[in-house]
Design an enzyme around this catalytic site. Sequence first.
Site, PDB file in Angstrom:
ATOM      1  N   GLU A 189      19.187 -11.272 -10.876  1.00  0.00           N
ATOM      2  CA  GLU A 189      20.454 -11.960 -10.623  1.00  0.00           C
ATOM      3  C   GLU A 189      20.521 -13.288 -11.356  1.00  0.00           C
ATOM      4  O   GLU A 189      21.581 -13.764 -11.714  1.00  0.00           O
ATOM      5  CB  GLU A 189      20.650 -12.192  -9.125  1.00  0.00           C
TER       6      GLU A 189
ATOM      7  N   ASP B 280       1.857  -6.851  -4.692  1.00  0.00           N
ATOM      8  CA  ASP B 280       0.593  -6.266  -4.269  1.00  0.00           C
ATOM      9  C   ASP B 280       0.738  -4.745  -4.127  1.00  0.00           C
ATOM     10  O   ASP B 280       1.666  -4.275  -3.449  1.00  0.00           O
ATOM     11  CB  ASP B 280       0.268  -6.894  -2.900  1.00  0.00           C
TER      12      ASP B 280
HETATM   13  C1  GLC Z   1      -4.568  -5.917  -3.366  1.00  0.00           C
HETATM   14  C2  GLC Z   1      -5.088  -7.326  -3.310  1.00  0.00           C
HETATM   15  C3  GLC Z   1      -6.328  -7.343  -2.474  1.00  0.00           C
HETATM   16  C4  GLC Z   1      -5.962  -6.902  -1.079  1.00  0.00           C
HETATM   17  C5  GLC Z   1      -5.269  -5.539  -1.092  1.00  0.00           C
HETATM   18  C6  GLC Z   1      -4.586  -5.271   0.204  1.00  0.00           C
HETATM   19  O1  GLC Z   1      -5.419  -5.071  -4.039  1.00  0.00           O
HETATM   20  O2  GLC Z   1      -5.305  -7.818  -4.608  1.00  0.00           O
HETATM   21  O3  GLC Z   1      -6.937  -8.606  -2.445  1.00  0.00           O
HETATM   22  O4  GLC Z   1      -7.117  -6.825  -0.289  1.00  0.00           O
HETATM   23  O5  GLC Z   1      -4.278  -5.456  -2.081  1.00  0.00           O
HETATM   24  O6  GLC Z   1      -3.449  -6.075   0.336  1.00  0.00           O
END
Ligand code: GLC
Length: 540
Positions: free
Chosen positions: A258, A204
Amino acid sequence: MGDLPWWKRGVVYQIYPRSFMDSDGDGIGDLQGIIDRLDHLADLGVDAIWLSPIQPSPDADFGYDISDYCDVHPQYGSLETFDALVAACRERGLRVVLDGVFNHSSDEHAWFQESRQDRAGPKADWYLWRDGRGGPGQTGAPNNWASTFGGGGWEYAPERQQYFFHSFLKKQPDLNWREPAVVDAIEGVLRFWLERGVEGFRLDVFNCYLKHPELPSNPRTWNPAGLLYPYIGQRHLHDRDQDDMGIALSMMRRVADERPGRFLVGETLDEDRRYREAAGYAGSGEDQLHLAFNFHLLRSRWGAKAFHTAIMAWTQALGPDGWATWVLSNHDFPRHASRWGGRWADARCRLVAILAMTLRGTPFLYYGEEIGMREHTPPRAQIQDPVGKRFWPVHRGRDGCRTPMQWEEGASAGFTSGQPWLPLHPDHAGRNAAAQRGDPGSVLSTYRDVIALRRRSPVLQAGDMDLPEQPHAKVLSYRRSLGDASVQVLLNMSPQPQRWPAGAERHLLYGTHPGRPAELEDGEILLAPHEGLVLGNEPG
Ligand code: GLC
């Protein structure tokens, strides 16, 4: 081709766990529900499931605010249910990929609770803390950094008499990746899940991990919308995309590599304007991820030229040795059946199913796209997404693409025996997996057929890809080739018939319209409105 890793050959299916299948009637999907529906995915033919966050969370951002990295949210099950899910996936040849949310944790995570207590404790520097502008104990945000979710990015914590930074909600404080103990802690988290059988992570907003060590203000840009939404009113020179991102990425790459067969795919925040940079984050380097997302195609308007531009831009940015990812929908954008759909939505969904499975690169499907699920935003009073709550009606949030999966006819489309956490799309009685399964012209059958074609076609998995220099206005076409084998894809994106000169590929590998002979004649191909053809120079 034999040495192509599975994550290049295969297809990844994203599950939003709250909305996939509820096994215990609380209206919220869970891991047992996923187990119960795995046969649908095996039948569809995908290679892996990527689960949006499953860890404990106060759900301020529905799991993207994790309060314990090494456990399962009780509403989804337990670590034992997770182990059972991995085992059930393996029985069906499916792999499990998790969401790694490591730019920030929840403010309810024990790490943050400890960090906010005082400035001297062992975790004091695990988050980004600064004195107020006026000095110690003073108020006034330390710099002009803003939150992606609106407003300023700094929040005052009276316990420490300091501010902490959050790129998203104030309940999502950013971790300090310049603190070596944080790098070690995240390494521990990766290992915890890899040892449980996870084979990849979707990272993310990984390009936000590192910030400029001095935390200087970003330069402002001239953008009147920046008055309402400060994040777009500045150039993000200092709050993301730092040159020394390798501090984080090299650890992750080392751990993933790994054992062969594990991979990392990164979500780059704001990649739409910066896809060349996103491409640079992916590759075979020691501090690169295996793959990066790009949402240029997803954001494109419908049309052969627009799609051609998006595909060219991403593949050229990646270069000949790069490996693309293709995403049509996910949990942050309106579903493509509604974005591109209109009156031809199902026909268009079938065309882009062919597209995703035949472009060179790894496709990521979003649950429900295989049945052409439509966007369905609840009335304001029922909005759950913090983005929708904050920005209604300018942005009505992301609930519309997170509605429960439509499995079969019945009160809640087979999703739950209780009250679903978000209202179902009202079309569920007609549009559901059970209804589409036996219909050869359905969106679901198209996905199943083209995924099967991809599985048995080395050219589609590994072949080079050529797009014409000059795109046709109505027909998106490209050719894949590997050794002597070649495949041509023709997608008539218009509601009118189109003529196309037949090439060397005459064997019909897949077609959206019934009645085409297995071998095409010489001369011209007359493509019906919204017809898609996959043709090979050898029978498939
Ligand atoms: C990313 C995710 C989204 C989330 C954001 C904060 O963009 O896809 O859904 O709200 O990060 O974690």
